[in-house]
Design a protein around this motif. Structure first.
Motif, short mmCIF file in Angstrom:
data_model
loop_
_atom_site.label_atom_id
_atom_site.label_comp_id
_atom_site.label_asym_id
_atom_site.label_seq_id
_atom_site.Cartn_x
_atom_site.Cartn_y
_atom_site.Cartn_z
N GLN B 87 65.48 -19.72 9.75
CA GLN B 87 65.26 -20.89 8.90
C GLN B 87 66.30 -22.00 9.15
O GLN B 87 65.95 -23.15 9.31
N ASP B 88 67.57 -21.59 9.21
CA ASP B 88 68.64 -22.59 9.40
C ASP B 88 68.69 -22.99 10.87
O ASP B 88 68.93 -22.15 11.74
N ASN B 90 70.89 -24.24 12.59
CA ASN B 90 72.16 -23.98 13.28
C ASN B 90 72.33 -22.52 13.70
O ASN B 90 73.26 -22.21 14.44
N THR B 91 71.45 -21.62 13.21
CA THR B 91 71.66 -20.21 13.54
C THR B 91 71.05 -19.81 14.89
O THR B 91 71.44 -18.81 15.45
N GLY B 147 67.67 -31.77 12.82
CA GLY B 147 67.17 -30.44 12.47
C GLY B 147 65.98 -30.01 13.32
O GLY B 147 65.94 -28.90 13.85
N SER B 174 63.22 -25.59 6.67
CA SER B 174 64.22 -26.62 6.37
C SER B 174 63.92 -27.95 7.07
O SER B 174 64.78 -28.82 7.13
#
Lengths: 337, 240
Positions: B87-88, B90-91, B147, B174
């Motif tokens: 979801q994030d 950045n991960t 994003g 997100s």
């Protein structure tokens, strides 16, 4: 010049702190212990008659070993890295005392070339045998107890040779690191620092990277400890006290001056920071008494400096966020009109 | 092919707070199938995902990929078979590294020997196919992307090493609607063109009803609906 030389050695230590705190993002507190270990091992090696370069290599090697132990405790035993660092640092205090054989150890001007340690060695027999027969002490062996001048790599003459040597070592370390961190394994090490759980998605073991990162960081710290001891002419059990804070202060100072920039300049920043830290330290020690500072206040001032810089950074970033929010609100209300 | 045979996961087994997260789940997902899993919070979606990734060991049952049992395999070993996007944004990427460095890391699985690799042409082609212009910015730090761009880069990275299975956990949650639909189009294209098996977990019913060929609903650790997406989404008005 002495300030510059000491600053560069402190900068090298700060480079190790930079690797653990910035590159692999593991706040490692082994630093205080591994710096002192490097110092103790280097002086002990010189006292034992080993060449100074071997002593420096041993200092780096034992520093690396200390780092790998912290990494292994952290990853394999699942102990928090801060606690793992504190535990190894505590263990190293006792280890260092054993290595030095006391609370401190000077680098001797002369070392015995062939030291005869015991009666047995001189006589070629045990003390018990001497009870029953006459022992002929070998006088030649006794005479062979000559001394030679200890070959330290530093002469402390301020003729520029020490400075050249330190710059050479630091340049070699920085260039090798800069190249290694651009290689595939080096890149994964930086990736681990950037997103530790992300590396698992690409089949890379976190354990290997964490241990490797802490090993490299403490290898450099051990190396700087060894250089510092040979440069200063002694090793002391408390020589590493507060080094992690000094290293952090140097890293932060370097980042303020050079910014968080490209890899090579990033590696240079703690070294520049170290020189500035040492300069400020010397100025404070020289002129600070006029405003009531004591040399013993330096650790307090260093810690306050770190808190201030980090605090100011947080405040300025939250201020920026507030500004952005206000701007978004303003644009939103304008668009409604 | 991915198979689960009577998969059961019990948390805190034998203790007062024992909880059954998955109950005898049996599934067979053929190669190249795009499966969407929906369900309310606590349905067992995350547990299933953790089992697939090797982060949770099943209490009983088997987890098989291509006839190879994956139970007890370490997460970084399982990564050889599985690509993942979370979801994030950045991960899934390495924000401190450049786009080029991210792609180099993603091109190969496992610990690497001392080499200096460069970005593969295939990675640049994939990046170009995104149509986001990222191929001209490969020296840019990945953390500086938006994003949607980060998530697209994460998708490209996830498929670069040709995984058997692509796991998507709320990977559009997100993102703004535009970026989310662009990322979903990319997901569908990856499934079509690369024939990679996809398991997507989502709470977004609009996405669940529009993408994928198989739809599955989990409730309290059990599969309560499983079938062709088009039929199921017509039959069930509210699934989540």
């Amino acid at each position: 010049m002495a300030i510059l030389e000491q600053g560069l050695i402190i900068g090298l230590m700060a480079l190790g702190v930079y690797i653990s705190f910035r590159i692999v993002d593991l706040p490692d507190l082994t630093t205080d212990g591994s710096f002192a270990l490097g110092a103790a091992v280097a002086v002990r090696a010189v006292v034992s008659g080993l060449p100074a370069w071997v002593a420096i290599a041993l200092a780096a090697g034992t520093g690396a070993l200390a780092g790998s132990i912290t990494g292994t405790i952290h990853r394999k035993l699942k102990i928090n890295v801060l606690l793992a660092g504190i535990l190894v640092m505590t263990m190293l205090y006792s280890v260092n005392l054993r290595v030095m054989g006391g609370p401190n150890l000077p680098v001797p001007r002369v070392v015995p070339e062939r030291a005869i340690q015991s009666f047995e060695e001189m006589s070629g027999s045990t003390g018990l045998e001497s009870l029953f027969e006459e022992i002929d002490i070998d006088t030649e062996k006794r005479e062979s107890r000559r001394t030679v001048v200890a070959k330290n790599i530093f002469n402390n003459d301020l003729d520029g040779s020490d400075l050249t040597l330190i710059i050479l070592v630091i340049s070699a370390v920085t260039v090798v690191l800069s190249i290694a961190l651009r290689s595939d394994p080096g890149m994964t090490l930086r990736a681990f620092g950037s997103n530790p759980s992300g590396v698992v998605s690409f089949g890379i073991s976190q354990n290997v990277l964490a241990i490797a990162g802490l090993t490299i960081a403490n290898c450099i710290i051990g190396l700087s400890g060894g250089l510092f001891a040979l440069y200063s002419g002694f090793s002391d059990a408390t020589i590493g006290q507060g080094m992690v804070v000094t290293g952090l202060a140097s890293v932060i100072m370097g980042e303020i001056l050079l910014g968080r920039v490209k890899l090579f300049y990033g590696l240079l920043s703690p070294i520049v920071g170290g020189v500035i830290y040492q300069t400020l330290l010397s100025l404070a020690m020289r002129y600070g008494y006029r405003i009531g500072f004591l040399a013993s206040d330096m650790k307090l001032l260093t810690a306050v400096f770190i808190i201030t810089v980090i605090g100011l950074r947080q405040l300025s970033s939250s201020g920026r966020k507030r500004k952005v929010k206000q701007e978004v609100k303003r644009l939103w209300s304008n668009s409604k009109i | 092919m991915v198979e689960f045979k009577d998969l059961t996961v019990v948390y805190n087994q034998g203790m007062e707070n024992e909880r059954v997260a998955l109950k005898n789940v049996s599934l067979t997902i053929p190669e190249g199938q795009f499966v969407t899993i929906v369900g309310p919070n606590g349905a067992g979606k995350s547990t299933l995902l953790k089992v697939i990734l090797g982060e949770v060991q099943p209490t009983s049952g088997l987890y098989i990929i291509d006839d190879k049992t994956m139970n007890c395999m370490k997460p970084h070993r399982l990564a050889e078979f599985i690509g993942r996007v979370y979801q994030d944004p950045n991960t899934g990427i390495f924000p401190a590294l450049t786009i080029a460095e991210n792609l180099i890391i993603a091109s190969k699985k496992g610990n690497r020997p001392f080499r200096f690799s460069s970005v593969k042409e295939e990675a640049i082609t994939l990046l170009r196919d995104l149509g986001l212009g990222l191929e001209d910015r490969i020296k840019t730090k990945a953390g500086e992307l938006s994003g949607g761009q980060k998530q697209s880069l994460a998708m490209v990275m996830a498929i670069l090493s040709k995984p058997r299975l692509l796991l998507l956990d709320e990977h559009t949650a997100s993102l703004d609607p535009d970026s989310a639909s662009r990322v979903m189009e990319l997901t569908a294209r990856i499934n079509r063109e690369y024939d990679i098996t996809i398991i997507m977990i989502t709470h977004n019913m609009e996405i669940a009803n529009s993408y994928g060929e198989r739809l599955m609903r989990l409730i309290e650790g059990e599969v309560v609906n499983d079938g062709i997406r088009e039929i199921l989404s017509r039959a069930t008005s509210v699934m989540c």
